[in-house]
Design an enzyme around this catalytic site. Structure first.
Site, PDB file in Angstrom:
ATOM      1  CD  GLU A  77     -15.219  96.439 146.993  1.00  0.00           C
ATOM      2  OE1 GLU A  77     -15.462  95.365 147.588  1.00  0.00           O
ATOM      3  OE2 GLU A  77     -14.359  96.534 146.103  1.00  0.00           O
ATOM      4  N   GLY A  78     -19.666  95.476 148.782  1.00  0.00           N
ATOM      5  CA  GLY A  78     -20.805  95.385 149.684  1.00  0.00           C
ATOM      6  C   GLY A  78     -21.704  94.179 149.497  1.00  0.00           C
ATOM      7  CE  LYS A 138     -15.456  93.097 143.061  1.00  0.00           C
ATOM      8  NZ  LYS A 138     -15.734  94.268 143.916  1.00  0.00           N
ATOM      9  CE  LYS A 149     -16.669  88.436 141.485  1.00  0.00           C
ATOM     10  NZ  LYS A 149     -15.541  88.292 142.438  1.00  0.00           N
ATOM     11  CG  ASN A 208     -12.915  93.191 149.966  1.00  0.00           C
ATOM     12  OD1 ASN A 208     -13.947  93.470 149.384  1.00  0.00           O
ATOM     13  ND2 ASN A 208     -12.569  91.937 150.217  1.00  0.00           N
ATOM     14  NE  ARG A 244     -12.949  90.173 153.657  1.00  0.00           N
ATOM     15  CZ  ARG A 244     -14.136  90.779 153.709  1.00  0.00           C
ATOM     16  NH1 ARG A 244     -14.515  91.450 154.774  1.00  0.00           N
ATOM     17  NH2 ARG A 244     -14.946  90.742 152.662  1.00  0.00           N
ATOM     18  NE  ARG A 263     -16.818  86.997 153.611  1.00  0.00           N
ATOM     19  CZ  ARG A 263     -16.845  87.757 152.521  1.00  0.00           C
ATOM     20  NH1 ARG A 263     -17.823  88.617 152.341  1.00  0.00           N
ATOM     21  NH2 ARG A 263     -15.915  87.649 151.613  1.00  0.00           N
ATOM     22  CB  SER A 288     -17.141  94.341 157.365  1.00  0.00           C
ATOM     23  OG  SER A 288     -17.556  93.386 156.418  1.00  0.00           O
ATOM     24  CD  GLU A 317     -15.053  91.068 146.804  1.00  0.00           C
ATOM     25  OE1 GLU A 317     -15.488  91.640 145.785  1.00  0.00           O
ATOM     26  OE2 GLU A 317     -15.678  91.048 147.877  1.00  0.00           O
TER      27      GLU A 317
END
Length: 518
Positions: free
Chosen positions: A405-406, A339, A401, A158, A134, A492, A163, A156
């Site tokens: 992740e998360g 990253k 950063k 992923n 993603r 989002r 998710s 970013e």
């Protein structure tokens, strides 16, 4: 000051209109699995000992406006991003040259890399790898431009546990339903109405991501051990986001009749074993006399250091990496999403992108999606980044950063100097410094845990992609990209006072893009 590009939106509602909208939104969400497990602050374990409770996922009341040209470009370039990261994951020498600078200062990266080296020494028995990616973007409008134009800038990329592919399909269907039943005022309906290029955009991410899992399952081939084959969803426990994952499981079974099982990360060694040729066998605890051969392991856990609670956790990751199952992702693909890799590609004047995308036109197109990112090492670019990060005035334009992740891991603006002063300078290279993206002002309302929050919001568009590739065997065999397709989108949205955007981490809401020509 942010540049306004959108029309006045959303509309004001009467009390009765508001009640009709919210009632239908909640009922549709629960009826269609647009839900999450409630946080313990909302429903305690004592109140729900069996874990039967569900609550509507955080959602926006209205679809959010999004520039059509930005949406179209983000979806169109995803196959190139798939190609790029598949190539990076296959270029071990290049990955080593980047990752080795983190090994002494980032234990998580170091542990992952040493598992790869251990399996490489023993010999990999699976040359196929699956990426379910993603790429996340925000709309950027340069306030200093004479004629500001919206463009996408990547937040970013992923490569593990990307998710909300399940809930994205559901939220876009929900907003279409609300439009169809007249839950939005008539003066807004014309803006939301779907046309060939504008209006509400439906996401088929659940079906498309399931197609990616099926492609790997099929590519694995016939059972080696003579057992029925399955896909494993590797999950956390407890898992608030189980329903999002379930939508992919159901799509995989309903469209392809492929069995899948959920396996908690901490139970890997208890419920799986390797045969002498390292075929991965799963024994369901509810049916211990039935054995399955695992074709594909889909990681929805294992992306964060918090998942590795003991040496046994690392032994379990090593166990999976050794196996003949196709990993989504393999450790090299996992590391490709750090990253630091993003920074190396996106630092202004970086030569690295051309190594993987030799066509200069393709490179230039991808570079236009990059926001400036800098290392915090002792290179010339890194020393300049350190100066910018430690000056309270210039730090206001940046986000710091880590390789994580998360959600919830970043340090923003004025908090950066104090944070860095508290870290040994030898640890600074584990971070990257990214220029803040300046999105145009937008308003919406978010329903979260039974409360409605209204005001300014910021949207983040995530585009899913699927890549399945075969690793090359050395000189003259560079491998092959077997599947490469865009797999829908996720929007989002968060309040404009929130720096983070992760829905599962408690910051954002799932949303639908309403495309407008601006």
């Amino acid at each position: 000051m942010a540049t306004q590009i959108y029309p006045q939106y959303p509309p004001e509602l009467t009390d009765e209109q508001h009640k009709y909208l919210v009632t239908n939104l909640i009922d549709w969400s629960v009826a269609h699995g647009l839900t999450v497990k409630p946080p313990s602050s909302f429903v305690s374990a004592e109140q729900d000992p069996l874990g039967v409770s569900a609550t509507p996922a955080p959602v926006t009341l209205f679809p959010s406006l999004f520039p059509q040209r930005c949406y179209d470009e983000a979806l169109a370039i995803q196959s190139t991003y798939n190609e790029l990261y598949a190539a990076i994951a296959q270029d071990e020498d290049w990955l080593r040259s980047i990752v080795e600078g983190l090994l002494d200062i980032d234990d998580f990266v170091s542990q992952l890399w040493h598992i790869h080296l251990s399996v490489k020494e023993e010999g990999y028995v699976q040359d196929l790898a699956l990426g379910m990616f993603r790429s996340d973007y925000m709309v950027h409008v340069d306030p200093a431009a004479a004629k500001p134009e919206p463009e996408i800038k990547q937040v970013e990329f992923n490569t593990i546990a990307s998710s909300f592919g399940g809930l994205s399909t559901q939220v876009t269907a929900m907003h279409r339903h609300l439009l169809a039943i007249g839950a939005y005022p008539s003066q807004t309906a014309s803006l939301l109405q779907t046309t060939d290029s504008l209006g509400i955009k439906y996401s088929r991410s659940d079906v498309l991501l399931a197609a990616g899992l099926q492609a790997a399952h099929r590519a694995y081939g016939m059972s080696r051990a003579g057992f029925p084959c399955c896909v494993i969803f590797l999950v956390q426990e407890p898992e608030r986001n189980a329903f999002d994952q379930r939508h992919l499981e159901y799509a995989l079974f309903n469209h392809h009749k492929t069995r899948s099982f959920r396996l908690v990360f901490n139970d890997i060694l208890s419920h799986t074993r390797l045969t002498p040729d390292r075929t991965l066998i799963y024994v369901p605890p509810h049916s211990p006399d039935t054995h399955y051969e695992v074709t594909t392991v889909y990681f929805r856990a294992g992306y964060s250091p918090s998942d590795y609670t003991s040496p046994t956790s690392w032994a379990a990751r090593h166990h999976l990496e050794r196996s003949a199952a196709i990993k989504c992702p393999s450790i090299l693909t996992h590391l490709a999403g750090s990253k630091k890799i993003q920074q190396v590609l996106a630092t202004p004047n970086s030569p690295h992108l051309g190594r993987f995308l030799p066509d200069p036109i393709t490179c230039a197109r991808m570079r236009r999606t990059f926001a400036p990112i800098y290392p915090l090492d002792t290179s010339l670019a890194g020393l300049e980044a350190r100066r910018l990060a430690m000056d309270p005035a210039t730090a206001q334009r940046y986000v710091l950063k880590p390789q994580r992740e998360g959600g919830g891991n970043n340090i923003y603006r004025g908090a950066i100097p104090e944070f860095l002063r508290a870290q040994p300078q030898t640890h600074w290279p584990a971070y990257i410094l990214m220029e803040m993206i300046e999105p145009p002002p937008l308003k919406n309302a978010i329903l979260r845990n039974g409360e409605i929050q209204q005001g300014g919001v910021i949207g983040e568009l995530g585009v899913y992609g699927v890549g399945l590739w075969r690793h090359g065997k050395g000189t003259g065999d560079k491998g092959e990209l077997l599947e490469n397709f865009q797999a829908g989108y996720l929007l989002r949205t968060k309040g404009d006072t929130s720096e983070e955007g992760g829905v599962a981490a408690g910051f954002g809401a799932v949303d639908t893009a309403c495309l407008v020509d601006v």
